[in-house]
Design an enzyme around this catalytic site. Structure first.
Site, PDB file in Angstrom:
ATOM      1  N   LYS A 171       0.832  -1.207   0.000  1.00  0.00           N
ATOM      2  CA  LYS A 171       0.000   0.000   0.000  1.00  0.00           C
ATOM      3  C   LYS A 171       0.868   1.258   0.000  1.00  0.00           C
ATOM      4  O   LYS A 171       0.531   2.257  -0.646  1.00  0.00           O
ATOM      5  CB  LYS A 171      -0.931   0.003   1.229  1.00  0.00           C
ATOM      6  N   LYS A 239       0.053  11.670   5.563  1.00  0.00           N
ATOM      7  CA  LYS A 239       0.399  10.606   6.522  1.00  0.00           C
ATOM      8  C   LYS A 239       0.960   9.387   5.814  1.00  0.00           C
ATOM      9  O   LYS A 239       1.962   8.799   6.224  1.00  0.00           O
ATOM     10  CB  LYS A 239      -0.848  10.250   7.328  1.00  0.00           C
TER      11      LYS A 239
END
Length: 293
Positions: A171, A239
């Site tokens: 990811k 983030k």
């Protein structure tokens, strides 16, 4: 694997939980917002007032939360998943968090006679709504096979990529590619407009050639029209790029373009755009070009 506790009913989690209900699963949902479970109840799911209520008796528990601290709190708190899940239950964290967080969750789950998978997704809100998500899964093969019917209700590309933490690493790579592509689409739009070329026609041609991509198809028009309602918020992608750079340091590899796009994402966040869609990288290009609207 028919009874599911689902924790985190936000932009992504809500349609995912809906699709599980539609696929015939018994879903109890919990989220921090008081009215956050109304949608799930409307489609036939159940409201869980606490995390413990969502987890109790569930065959599988899915979490879809913003960041590592949120996952840690939900997993390990006194009302948390680890404490209240029945032995043998399967924990599937579909959030995007650090690989270390995934490993810590799996270790705690194993100590409590639970199984755990890290299974972050790609495809955005549209993919969540349409149940066409790409799901990258880390963990034991047996746990992955147990979870397969759940994943098939949520996505169309489902790949077991390796041991615990591997899903989060894949990811991270996904978020690197997406951020870089959005930045280049933003630069292309600004270049076309500044040169007097119809950007809509330009993007149409780009989409049919080697420059075509899912990012261009899903984000190009909205970026060109300056529609930046999320989508996927800058705060979250900022983030995620932090996770990317941490992973790069751990692996001792250089990501020169990744470092740059992380700086550009941070810059638009510092401009006050953190709550907008990551397509707002276009604003950063405009500002650097002296073409603020």
């Amino acid at each position: 694997m028919r009874k599911i506790g689902f924790i985190g009913l936000g932009v992504m989690g809500a349609p995912m939980a809906d699709n599980l209900v539609k696929a015939g699963f018994d879903v109890a949902g919990h989220t921090r917002r008081r009215d956050g479970t109304d949608r799930l109840v409307t489609v036939g799911g159940r409201r869980a007032v606490t995390i413990a209520d969502a987890v109790r008796g569930a065959d599988a528990v899915i979490t879809m939360l913003p960041d590592s601290p949120d996952v840690t709190a939900v997993m390990h708190g006194p009302d948390g998943v680890i404490r209240h899940a029945a032995p043998g239950a399967l924990i599937i964290d579909m959030s995007t968090v650090s690989p270390d967080t995934a490993r810590l969750v799996a270790a705690a789950a194993g100590a409590a006679s639970l199984q755990a998978l890290d299974a972050p997704v790609s495809g955005g809100e549209q993919g969540a709504v349409e149940a066409t998500l790409s799901i990258m899964v880390g963990g034991a093969t047996g746990a992955f096979e147990r979870a397969r019917p759940i994943f098939e209700a949520l996505g169309t590309t489902i790949v077991h990529v390796g041991p615990v933490g591997s899903g989060q690493l894949v990811k991270a790579a996904n978020q690197l590619v997406v951020a870089g592509t959005i930045e280049l689409v933003a630069e292309a739009i600004v270049l076309l407009e500044a040169s007097g070329v119809d950007a809509a026609l330009g993007l149409e041609v780009l989409g049919g050639g080697l420059a075509g991509s899912t990012v261009l198809a899903r984000k190009g028009a909205a970026m060109r029209e300056r529609r930046f309602a999320p989508g996927f918020r800058v705060d979250l992608h900022h983030k995620d790029l932090g996770i990317v750079l941490d992973a790069a340091r751990t692996a001792k590899v250089a990501l020169p373009l990744g470092e740059l796009v992380a700086q550009l994402m941070e810059a638009v966040r510092d401009l006050g755009h953190g709550s907008l869609d990551h397509g707002v990288l276009l604003r950063g290009v405009e500002q650097l070009s002296g073409r603020n609207r």
